[in-house]
Enzyme design. Structure first.
Site, PDB file in Angstrom:
ATOM      1  N   ASP A   1       0.839  -1.191   0.000  1.00 16.08           N
ATOM      2  CA  ASP A   1       0.000   0.000   0.000  1.00 16.08           C
ATOM      3  C   ASP A   1       0.876   1.245   0.000  1.00 16.08           C
ATOM      4  OD1 ASP A   1       0.852   0.487   2.624  1.00 16.08           O
ATOM      5  OD2 ASP A   1      -1.148   0.363   3.509  1.00 16.08           O
TER       6      ASP A   1
ATOM      7  N   CYS B   1       3.212  -2.815   3.989  1.00 18.66           N
ATOM      8  CA  CYS B   1       2.232  -1.781   4.335  1.00 18.66           C
ATOM      9  C   CYS B   1       2.680  -1.143   5.643  1.00 18.66           C
ATOM     10  CB  CYS B   1       0.812  -2.339   4.404  1.00 18.66           C
ATOM     11  SG  CYS B   1       0.407  -3.370   5.810  1.00 18.66           S
TER      12      CYS B   1
ATOM     13  N   GLY C   1      -2.422  -5.893   7.672  1.00 15.70           N
ATOM     14  CA  GLY C   1      -3.479  -5.937   6.661  1.00 15.70           C
ATOM     15  C   GLY C   1      -3.093  -6.758   5.450  1.00 15.70           C
TER      16      GLY C   1
ATOM     17  N   HIS D   1      10.646 -23.488   8.609  1.00 12.35           N
ATOM     18  CA  HIS D   1       9.661 -24.328   9.287  1.00 12.35           C
ATOM     19  C   HIS D   1       8.267 -24.260   8.685  1.00 12.35           C
ATOM     20  CE1 HIS D   1      12.073 -24.616  13.315  1.00 12.35           C
ATOM     21  NE2 HIS D   1      12.804 -24.898  12.247  1.00 12.35           N
TER      22      HIS D   1
END
Length: 142
Positions: free
Chosen positions: A8, A65, A70, A98
Site C-alpha cells: 500500500d 504496508c 493488513g 519451518h
C-alpha cells in the site's frame, strides 16, 4: 528467482528501493503496485500478488504496508499462500525453514529501511527444511 512485490501507500518507498536491490542481485520482479504514495486500498494490490504466488507464476512475494498486518491477513485468504509478518531476521528465516512461507510481510512504519532489506535478503536466501515440517505445512490450507 521471480519475485512478486506490492503493498500500500505506506510501503511504496520501501517497495521501490527493494525492487532495485533485488534486481541488482539478478532477480526478476513483478510489481503489483501501488505506483505512488497516494492512498490506496491494499487488498486491490495484495489479491493479485497472492494469486501469482499461489499459481507459482512467482516464486515468492513481498508485501509492505504500514503495520504489515493488513497485507498478511489478505494474502493468507488464498490457498497455497503462507504469508508471514516478520520483524527480525530470525523470524524471516524460521518462516521459510519451518513454515515454507512464500510471502514475507513487512511493517514500513516500524522498520528502518536497511533492516527491512536485511529481512528480505534472509527470506529470499533461506530454504524450507521439509522433513517433520512438511506434514504441518500440508495441514495449513482449509
Amino acid at each position: 528467482m521471480n519475485i512478486a512485490i506490492g503493498g500500500d501507500h505506506a510501503g511504496f518507498q520501501y517497495k521501490e528501493r527493494i525492487i532495485k536491490h533485488l534486481e541488482s542481485q539478478g532477480h526478476t520482479i513483478k510489481d503489483f503496485g501501488p505506483n505512488s504514495d497516494d492512498s490506496v486500498d491494499y487488498p486491490d494490490h495484495v489479491h493479485p500478488l497472492a494469486k501469482s504466488v499461489a499459481s507459482n507464476e512467482c516464486d515468492l512475494g513481498i508485501l509492505i504496508c504500514g503495520s504489515g498486518n493488513g497485507v498478511a491477513m489478505t494474502a493468507n485468504k488464498h490457498d497455497n499462500v503462507r504469508a508471514a509478518l516478520c520483524w527480525n531476521t530470525e523470524l524471516a528465516a524460521l518462516a521459510k525453514q519451518h513454515n515454507n512461507a512464500n510471502v514475507i510481510c513487512l511493517a514500513a512504519r516500524f522498520l528502518a529501511y536497511e533492516y527491512a532489506e536485511s529481512l528480505v535478503d534472509t527470506f529470499v536466501s533461506t530454504d524450507f527444511e521439509g522433513g517433520r515440517h512438511q506434514r504441518r505445512v500440508d495441514k495449513i490450507n482449509c
